[in-house]
Design a protein around this motif. Structure first.
Motif, PDB file in Angstrom:
ATOM      1  N   ILE A  73       0.881  -1.204  -0.068  1.00 45.76           N
ATOM      2  CA  ILE A  73      -0.012  -0.045  -0.088  1.00 45.76           C
ATOM      3  C   ILE A  73       0.652   1.254  -0.112  1.00 45.76           C
ATOM      4  CG2 ILE A  73      -1.651   1.204   1.296  1.00 45.76           C
ATOM      5  CD1 ILE A  73      -2.679  -1.680   2.432  1.00 45.76           C
ATOM      6  N   ALA A  74       0.724   2.020  -0.871  1.00 48.33           N
ATOM      7  CA  ALA A  74       1.284   3.509  -0.970  1.00 48.33           C
ATOM      8  C   ALA A  74       0.197   4.427  -1.188  1.00 48.33           C
ATOM      9  CB  ALA A  74       2.352   3.455  -2.152  1.00 48.33           C
ATOM     10  N   HIS A  75       0.596   5.871  -0.556  1.00 46.95           N
ATOM     11  CA  HIS A  75      -0.393   6.855  -0.872  1.00 46.95           C
ATOM     12  C   HIS A  75      -0.164   7.717  -1.816  1.00 46.95           C
ATOM     13  CE1 HIS A  75      -2.048   4.766   2.846  1.00 46.95           C
ATOM     14  NE2 HIS A  75      -1.050   5.076   3.175  1.00 46.95           N
ATOM     15  N   GLY A  76      -1.216   8.296  -2.661  1.00 49.39           N
ATOM     16  CA  GLY A  76      -0.955   9.050  -3.722  1.00 49.39           C
ATOM     17  C   GLY A  76      -1.732  10.383  -3.448  1.00 49.39           C
TER      18      GLY A  76
ATOM     19  N   ALA B 259       4.529   7.181  -5.929  1.00 56.14           N
ATOM     20  CA  ALA B 259       4.018   6.005  -5.260  1.00 56.14           C
ATOM     21  C   ALA B 259       4.368   4.645  -5.844  1.00 56.14           C
ATOM     22  CB  ALA B 259       2.390   6.100  -5.085  1.00 56.14           C
ATOM     23  N   MET B 260       4.378   4.683  -7.106  1.00 51.50           N
ATOM     24  CA  MET B 260       4.810   3.443  -7.828  1.00 51.50           C
ATOM     25  C   MET B 260       6.146   3.021  -7.492  1.00 51.50           C
ATOM     26  SD  MET B 260       3.476   1.005  -9.865  1.00 51.50           S
ATOM     27  CE  MET B 260       4.306   0.035  -8.860  1.00 51.50           C
ATOM     28  N   ALA B 261       7.162   3.989  -7.598  1.00 52.82           N
ATOM     29  CA  ALA B 261       8.519   3.716  -7.131  1.00 52.82           C
ATOM     30  C   ALA B 261       8.609   3.092  -5.905  1.00 52.82           C
ATOM     31  CB  ALA B 261       9.159   5.229  -7.331  1.00 52.82           C
ATOM     32  N   GLU B 262       7.876   3.826  -4.825  1.00 52.61           N
ATOM     33  CA  GLU B 262       7.929   3.200  -3.557  1.00 52.61           C
ATOM     34  C   GLU B 262       7.452   1.887  -3.371  1.00 52.61           C
ATOM     35  OE1 GLU B 262       5.318   3.938   0.527  1.00 52.61           O
ATOM     36  OE2 GLU B 262       5.322   5.665  -0.853  1.00 52.61           O
ATOM     37  N   LEU B 263       6.409   1.467  -4.152  1.00 51.39           N
ATOM     38  CA  LEU B 263       6.001   0.229  -4.221  1.00 51.39           C
ATOM     39  C   LEU B 263       6.998  -0.883  -4.744  1.00 51.39           C
ATOM     40  CD1 LEU B 263       2.217   0.604  -5.311  1.00 51.39           C
ATOM     41  CD2 LEU B 263       2.918  -0.207  -2.885  1.00 51.39           C
TER      42      LEU B 263
END
Length: 339
Positions: A226-229, A239-243
């Protein structure tokens, strides 16, 4: 081809009203601007003269006679730049404008993202310049909602008014059910490590779409997935890079808006991952962006036309004195090439 034009009737002026009412132009002016320092007898004479002469074509006079402003405010609680970046806002604005035109009501666009803008907007609305407010993208804790309720200004929100359910009218897509349909679809495609990029968790879409994701995955909805945008393209990229850093083995991503999904798609492709072969990708909204990405984006369609019709209907009901109500509208899964 020529024709004769009949002699047009001169538009009534403040002089005509003064002559008909038997008062000075100054008295008419004061009467049409709030009635201060005007006796009840003179005020009634001016009102009668306004009706008789047809001077109601003037907005101030019309408001005095009907006790209405005959206009509606579209208030966006986001920076003005978002109106042009996020296609959803422009779709809602255009559709609300067209729907209100059917009722001969103009729409006034206002933004209230900063504290200064909010205070200015609140003062303007409280002064009675509009009959009601269509409030778009309201965030939890935004004082504007409380102020509208306090001032008894008719208001309808686009999306559930978090913390004000049952008090403030709203029209919304069923975000939670829409999210469930997308995550089930990804599972049916054989995906087992399904991540999500949420919207802001102080907005109804952010909260409800995350809840729908968790409804389907249960214990599989691990924090690393789960990442927040923030509903922007740049937010989707971040957020995609974080995931990818937290869960490099993910094989699907449900993104809470098409705009963020477009950003996520760029990051996936730059990382050498093929969509959908390596990672399936789903969005939400079915905005124009969804059909222009490569591959075209599987998404959840929001019924924007029905939402705007319901928003206007609910607001006009409030203006007419009816109690606040709500409309929750179904979404539709639109399958394209990204899954």
């Amino acid at each position: 081809m020529t024709g004769r034009l009949g002699k047009s009737r001169a538009r009534p002026t403040i002089h005509d009203v003064a002559a008909e009412a038997g008062v000075s132009r100054g008295t008419v002016s004061r009467a049409l601007n709030g009635g201060r320092n005007v006796s009840p007898v003179a005020l009634e004479a001016v009102l009668a003269a306004v009706r008789k002469t047809g001077y109601v074509a003037n907005s101030a006079a019309r408001s005095l006679v009907t006790q209405r402003a005959h206009s509606i405010a579209f208030v966006l609680t986001e920076p003005q730049s978002r109106l042009f970046e996020d296609p959803n806002f422009s779709i809602l604005l255009q559709a609300c404008t067209q729907e209100l035109a059917e009722h001969d009501l103009p729409l006034l666009l206002m933004t209230a993202s900063s504290d200064v803008e909010r205070k200015r907007t609140s003062r303007f609305l409280a002064a009675g310049h509009v009959d009601g407010v269509l409030l778009v993208s309201s965030h939890t804790g935004n004082p504007l909602v409380d102020e509208l309720v306090q001032f008894d200004i008719p208001v309808v929100t686009c999306g559930k008014p978090l913390g004000h359910e049952g008090v403030v009218a709203y029209a919304a897509a069923d975000d939670r059910a829409g999210a469930r349909s997308m995550v089930r679809h990804l599972r049916e495609r054989g995906r087992t490590r399904i991540a999500t990029i949420t919207g802001p968790l102080d907005t109804p879409g952010g909260v409800e779409r995350l809840a729908g994701y968790r409804d389907v995955l249960g214990a599989d909805a691990a924090p690393a997935l789960i990442a927040h945008g923030d509903y922007t393209r740049a937010g989707g990229e971040a957020a995609m890079a974080e995931l990818l850093a937290k869960a490099p083995d993910l094989d699907a991503v449900f993104v809470a808006s098409d705009l963020m999904a477009a950003g996520a798609l760029t990051v996936l492709q730059d990382a050498g991952l093929r969509v959908p072969r390596d990672v399936a990708l789903g969005g939400f909204d079915d905005s124009g962006i969804a059909s222009t990405t490569r591959p075209a984006l599987t998404t959840v369609r929001q019924p924007f036309e029905r939402i705007t019709r319901e928003m206007v209907r609910l607001l006009l009901d409030l203006v007419a004195g009816l109690p606040p109500a709500a409309a929750l509208l179904p979404t539709e899964l639109v399958v394209r090439d990204s899954t």
